[in-house]
Scaffold this active site. Structure first.
Site, PDB file in Angstrom:
ATOM      1  N   LYS A  90      -6.577  49.950  -4.142  1.00 14.15           N
ATOM      2  CA  LYS A  90      -8.379  49.899  -4.444  1.00 14.15           C
ATOM      3  C   LYS A  90      -9.220  49.560  -3.341  1.00 14.15           C
ATOM      4  CE  LYS A  90      -8.742  50.426  -9.668  1.00 14.15           C
ATOM      5  NZ  LYS A  90      -7.142  50.355  -9.676  1.00 14.15           N
ATOM      6  N   GLU A 112     -19.061  49.876 -11.566  1.00 14.83           N
ATOM      7  CA  GLU A 112     -18.699  48.986 -13.038  1.00 14.83           C
ATOM      8  C   GLU A 112     -17.362  48.703 -12.440  1.00 14.83           C
ATOM      9  OE1 GLU A 112     -18.648  52.682 -12.812  1.00 14.83           O
ATOM     10  OE2 GLU A 112     -17.128  52.898 -12.993  1.00 14.83           O
ATOM     11  N   SER A 378       1.477  51.687  -6.361  1.00 15.93           N
ATOM     12  CA  SER A 378       0.638  51.656  -6.377  1.00 15.93           C
ATOM     13  C   SER A 378      -0.046  49.552  -6.613  1.00 15.93           C
ATOM     14  CB  SER A 378      -0.769  52.430  -7.358  1.00 15.93           C
ATOM     15  OG  SER A 378       0.003  52.185  -8.338  1.00 15.93           O
TER      16      SER A 378
HETATM   17  C1  LIG Z   1      -6.704  51.551 -10.661  1.00 19.33           C
HETATM   18  C2  LIG Z   1      -4.581  51.560 -10.912  1.00 19.33           C
HETATM   19  C3  LIG Z   1      -4.265  52.884 -10.805  1.00 19.33           C
HETATM   20  C4  LIG Z   1      -4.950  54.274 -11.185  1.00 19.33           C
HETATM   21  O1  LIG Z   1      -5.707  54.547 -10.722  1.00 19.33           O
HETATM   22  P1  LIG Z   1      -6.042  55.874  -9.716  1.00 19.33           P
HETATM   23  O2  LIG Z   1      -7.368  56.137  -9.482  1.00 19.33           O
HETATM   24  O3  LIG Z   1      -5.414  57.141  -9.801  1.00 19.33           O
HETATM   25  O4  LIG Z   1      -5.014  55.374  -7.990  1.00 19.33           O
HETATM   26  C5  LIG Z   1      -3.345  53.280 -10.117  1.00 19.33           C
HETATM   27  N1  LIG Z   1      -2.659  52.116 -10.078  1.00 19.33           N
HETATM   28  C6  LIG Z   1      -2.480  50.928 -10.476  1.00 19.33           C
HETATM   29  C7  LIG Z   1      -2.190  49.324  -9.539  1.00 19.33           C
HETATM   30  C8  LIG Z   1      -4.373  50.259 -10.235  1.00 19.33           C
HETATM   31  O5  LIG Z   1      -4.813  49.299 -10.180  1.00 19.33           O
END
Ligand SMILES: *Cc1c(COP(=O)(O)O)cnc(C)c1O
Length: 392
Positions: A90, A112, A378
């Site tokens: 993010k 938000e 992610s």
């Molecule tokens: C917020 C988040 C997601 C989901 O958001 P996407 O916009 O679909 O990527 C996935 N993995 C992690 C670690 C997150 O913090």
């Protein structure tokens, strides 16, 4: 046909657009008219890339997992977005949007947040670039996500409780939009995924596309071939998935798989599997698949992972699904938990629960030994420790 760029009205095929209340129109129009030129400029790209390198810690490693490879009979690589500063992808978007806001002469950021991950990334980027930051959060979420609220406050952000309605994410969104309408000149509103009215989906897509840009280069270095057979990513709003897919979408070889949160099962009534159940409608300013009742009310989603607990998906994902460019599957809460514990044991990496959804899909694939599979990890699991403790 271009599968990665919306038309000038923000449509990917029939999906996207900018369905906003009239009072928000000037804010959106200013962004639409300026974003492309600003973020494509050399000086912007230079500043963005240098912060990603020296502050965020990019490129993140592409790790060849011998252990998973032996187990699944294929070549399994993990893209380590968990090693970014603040622990997930993010921050790529937050840094990009704060830089954009500065170039639009804004001196204040609002956002938000639900679980607090996007709020922490935004507060971090604002601290770095010395810009005033206000985060709206549902009163109930403030209670549930204490550590992230404390992080945002330490970083200098003001956290404002949304006390209306269900006191969760959607109420925080309403508050943020109201605030933006009242302060159109000095304030930029940062959206945290590839959702929302045009140009947000495209903006966020461009900032996250660095993930696949790096995968391509790193695979080429490590294997002599920049095109994997599979890329797998979890799908909440869709920003890490589009980042991981972007440079492979039209290469004629790579199969792209997005993994939604099945929750307790697609037909359990407790799920966030948007494509599995969704019908086309309008959510947060864009036309896309979403989980809704027959008369169009949005259904409260459920996932064990806060980041996937969203009733829609970004319009680009609806389009990529309908055009057959991306296969969308889902895994349950339990399957994700099992995968998270498994990766922790075999590779010493505790993944975020969101990322564990992508991993869990490996169990359902039939792979050849020559197959190169990239899983987008992610984020890291620190934020999920309470959940992990509960299920250990
Ligand atoms: C917020 C988040 C997601 C989901 O958001 P996407 O916009 O679909 O990527 C996935 N993995 C992690 C670690 C997150 O913090």
């Amino acid at each position: 046909m271009n599968h990665t760029k919306p038309d000038k009205y923000g449509y990917y095929g029939e999906f996207g657009g900018a369905f906003v209340p009239e009072m928000l129109y000037p804010n959106i129009k200013e962004l639409q008219e300026n974003y492309e030129q600003i973020i494509q400029s050399d000086s912007f790209q230079e500043e963005f890339k240098s912060l990603l390198r020296d502050y965020v810690g990019r490129p993140t490693p592409l790790f060849f997992s011998k252990n998973l490879s032996a187990q699944f009979g294929a070549k399994i690589y993990l893209k380590r977005e968990d090693l970014n500063h603040t622990g997930a992808h993010k921050i790529n978007n937050a840094i990009g949007q704060v830089l954009l806001a500065k170039r639009l002469n804004k001196n204040r950021i609002i956002a938000e947040t639900g679980a607090g991950q996007h709020g922490v990334a935004t507060a971090t980027a604002c601290a770095l670039m010395n810009i005033d930051c206000t985060i709206f959060m549902g009163e109930i979420d403030i209670d549930r996500q204490k550590p992230n609220v404390e992080r945002m406050r330490i970083l200098g952000a003001k956290v404002v409780a949304a006390t209306s309605g269900s006191k969760t994410l959607k109420d925080a969104t309403n508050e943020a939009i109201r605030e933006w309408i009242n302060n159109p000149v000095d304030t930029h509103y940062i959206i945290g995924s590839v959702v929302g009215p045009h140009p947000y989906p495209d903006l966020v897509t461009q900032f996250q596309s660095i993930i696949s840009e790096e995968i391509k280069m790193q695979l080429n270095e490590q294997t002599g071939n920049e095109r994997p057979d599979y890329v797998i990513a979890c799908l909440g709003g869709g920003s890490n998935a589009i980042g991981a897919f972007y440079h492979f979408i039209d290469n004629g070889k790579t199969k792209l798989i997005a993994v939604e949160a099945g929750g307790e099962g697609v037909y359990s009534g407790k799920t966030a599997a948007t494509i599995a159940l969704g019908k086309i409608g309008i959510i947060h300013g864009s036309k896309t698949y979403l989980i809704q009742t027959d008369d169009g009310q949005i259904v409260e989603p459920h996932s064990i992972s806060a980041g996937l607990d969203y009733p829609g998906i970004g319009p680009i994902h609806s389009f990529l699904h309908d055009t057959g460019k991306v296969e969308v599957v889902n895994v349950t809460d339990q399957e994700a938990l099992d995968a998270a514990f498994h990766l922790s044991k075999v590779d010493g990496i505790i993944p975020a629960l969101e990322s564990a959804h992508a991993l869990a899909h490996l169990n359902k694939m039939t792979l050849k030994t020559s197959d190169v599979v990239v899983i987008n990890l992610s984020g890291r699991g620190d934020k999920d420790m309470l959940t992990y403790q509960k299920f250990m």
